[in-house]
Design a protein around this motif. Structure first.
Motif, PDB file in Angstrom:
ATOM      1  N   PHE A   1       0.904  -1.155  -0.056  1.00 56.48           N
ATOM      2  CA  PHE A   1      -0.026   0.024   0.035  1.00 56.48           C
ATOM      3  C   PHE A   1       1.008   1.265   0.028  1.00 56.48           C
ATOM      4  O   PHE A   1       0.585   2.279  -0.781  1.00 56.48           O
ATOM      5  CB  PHE A   1      -0.903  -0.040   1.356  1.00 56.48           C
ATOM      6  N   LEU A   2       1.931   1.351   0.782  1.00 59.76           N
ATOM      7  CA  LEU A   2       2.769   2.508   1.036  1.00 59.76           C
ATOM      8  C   LEU A   2       3.477   2.832  -0.328  1.00 59.76           C
ATOM      9  O   LEU A   2       3.628   3.675  -0.886  1.00 59.76           O
ATOM     10  CB  LEU A   2       3.757   2.343   1.982  1.00 59.76           C
ATOM     11  N   ILE A   3       4.224   1.547  -0.787  1.00 56.13           N
ATOM     12  CA  ILE A   3       4.822   1.684  -2.207  1.00 56.13           C
ATOM     13  C   ILE A   3       3.725   2.173  -3.261  1.00 56.13           C
ATOM     14  O   ILE A   3       4.222   3.142  -4.133  1.00 56.13           O
ATOM     15  CB  ILE A   3       5.406   0.555  -2.712  1.00 56.13           C
TER      16      ILE A   3
ATOM     17  N   LEU B   1      -5.019  -1.972  -7.841  1.00 57.84           N
ATOM     18  CA  LEU B   1      -5.926  -2.671  -6.605  1.00 57.84           C
ATOM     19  C   LEU B   1      -7.004  -3.615  -7.146  1.00 57.84           C
ATOM     20  O   LEU B   1      -7.148  -4.361  -6.251  1.00 57.84           O
ATOM     21  CB  LEU B   1      -6.555  -1.252  -5.998  1.00 57.84           C
ATOM     22  N   ARG B   2      -7.413  -3.367  -8.401  1.00 56.28           N
ATOM     23  CA  ARG B   2      -8.155  -4.251  -8.958  1.00 56.28           C
ATOM     24  C   ARG B   2      -7.555  -5.665  -9.241  1.00 56.28           C
ATOM     25  O   ARG B   2      -8.262  -6.722  -8.946  1.00 56.28           O
ATOM     26  CB  ARG B   2      -8.769  -3.751 -10.153  1.00 56.28           C
TER      27      ARG B   2
ATOM     28  N   PRO C   1     -13.495   2.815 -11.966  1.00 60.98           N
ATOM     29  CA  PRO C   1     -13.878   1.406 -11.787  1.00 60.98           C
ATOM     30  C   PRO C   1     -14.159   0.790 -13.250  1.00 60.98           C
ATOM     31  O   PRO C   1     -13.874  -0.352 -13.495  1.00 60.98           O
ATOM     32  CB  PRO C   1     -14.744   1.236 -10.698  1.00 60.98           C
ATOM     33  N   CYS C   2     -15.176   1.561 -13.860  1.00 53.77           N
ATOM     34  CA  CYS C   2     -15.631   0.834 -14.872  1.00 53.77           C
ATOM     35  C   CYS C   2     -14.385   0.831 -16.051  1.00 53.77           C
ATOM     36  O   CYS C   2     -14.362  -0.120 -16.726  1.00 53.77           O
ATOM     37  CB  CYS C   2     -16.690   1.564 -15.555  1.00 53.77           C
TER      38      CYS C   2
ATOM     39  N   ILE D   1      -8.211   4.989   0.455  1.00 57.11           N
ATOM     40  CA  ILE D   1      -9.364   5.611  -0.293  1.00 57.11           C
ATOM     41  C   ILE D   1      -9.672   4.952  -1.446  1.00 57.11           C
ATOM     42  O   ILE D   1     -10.816   4.542  -1.972  1.00 57.11           O
ATOM     43  CB  ILE D   1      -9.340   7.162  -0.499  1.00 57.11           C
ATOM     44  N   SER D   2      -8.500   4.857  -2.520  1.00 53.80           N
ATOM     45  CA  SER D   2      -9.061   4.157  -3.867  1.00 53.80           C
ATOM     46  C   SER D   2      -9.393   2.578  -3.385  1.00 53.80           C
ATOM     47  O   SER D   2     -10.212   2.230  -4.343  1.00 53.80           O
ATOM     48  CB  SER D   2      -7.705   4.266  -4.489  1.00 53.80           C
ATOM     49  N   TYR D   3      -8.742   1.859  -2.407  1.00 58.09           N
ATOM     50  CA  TYR D   3      -8.985   0.652  -2.136  1.00 58.09           C
ATOM     51  C   TYR D   3     -10.594   0.434  -1.760  1.00 58.09           C
ATOM     52  O   TYR D   3     -11.151  -0.485  -2.120  1.00 58.09           O
ATOM     53  CB  TYR D   3      -7.936   0.186  -1.000  1.00 58.09           C
ATOM     54  N   VAL D   4     -11.044   1.097  -0.944  1.00 60.59           N
ATOM     55  CA  VAL D   4     -12.553   1.190  -0.476  1.00 60.59           C
ATOM     56  C   VAL D   4     -13.274   1.375  -1.728  1.00 60.59           C
ATOM     57  O   VAL D   4     -14.340   0.859  -1.810  1.00 60.59           O
ATOM     58  CB  VAL D   4     -12.639   2.250   0.645  1.00 60.59           C
TER      59      VAL D   4
END
Length: 205
Positions: free
Chosen positions: A18-20, A46-47, A124-125, A179-182
């Motif tokens: 996550f940090l990287i 992340l996807r 996301p799409c 935030i992006s992960y959520v």
């Protein structure tokens, strides 16, 4: 001892990734014009973590940055610029002395809300369905309003993040990947429900 080492590595590795990824996203945004491609690449990484379990960071980020560069540059930057312009318009109208102020605020606010709701599904799409151009915008609109509950949940989370940015921009920068992960988790769950509800329309490829 080996079991403990294994558990420790298992806990530390996701945090390190996550940090990287967050640092790579910040570096990718430094030219400013590449904010869109860098954001799309981070979401695509992340996807991949969610879909395939591939937890590669460096290789995946740069590969996906190149893959989505054009769409991130045009559509990603376009949507972000829209957010900036709508925000400036709202701030300007708030200081406007006019009898039409409430009506102008209502109009701009409504359009801005629609813009944000579509935006919750836009990135996301782009990374999940590999859509582009007008097809991506149409797909994002359908996805957002077919599962309005998820879109509103993501939007509320974004608003809370905007408040965090207002309080501490530095903290917000280093919280972006979280935030992006959520966002991607909510979006993938939403896509799964939509695909089950209407498989002919929401078919991932």
């Amino acid at each position: 001892m080996n079991v403990w080492n294994g558990k420790t590595v298992g806990m530390i590795r996701p945090v390190t990734n996550f940090l990287i990824l967050n640092v790579l996203w910040i570096i990718g945004c430094l030219p400013i014009i590449t904010v869109g491609p860098s954001t799309v690449a981070a979401l695509a990484v992340l996807r991949e973590w969610q879909i395939s379990g591939n937890d590669s960071v460096f290789r995946s980020f740069f590969r996906l940055f190149q893959l989505h560069f054009k769409q991130g540059l045009l559509i990603g930057n376009g949507w972000i610029m829209g957010v900036v312009l709508f925000t400036i318009d709202l701030l300007f109208v708030l200081h406007l002395q006019s009898d039409w102020k409430i009506w102008i605020l209502s109009l701009i606010g409504t359009v801005f809300l629609l813009w944000l709701l579509v935006g919750t599904a836009l990135f996301p799409c782009l990374v999940h369905y590999q859509k582009s151009g007008l097809s991506l915008i149409k797909w994002s609109f359908i996805s957002a309003f077919s599962d309005l509950q998820s879109a509103c949940a993501i939007l509320l989370f974004w608003l809370a993040s905007a408040l965090l940015f207002w309080i501490s921009p530095v903290l917000m920068l280093f919280s972006f990947i979280l935030i992006s992960y959520v966002t991607i988790r909510f979006s993938l769950s939403s896509f799964e429900r939509l695909e089950q509800r209407a498989p002919a329309r929401f078919q991932h490829y």
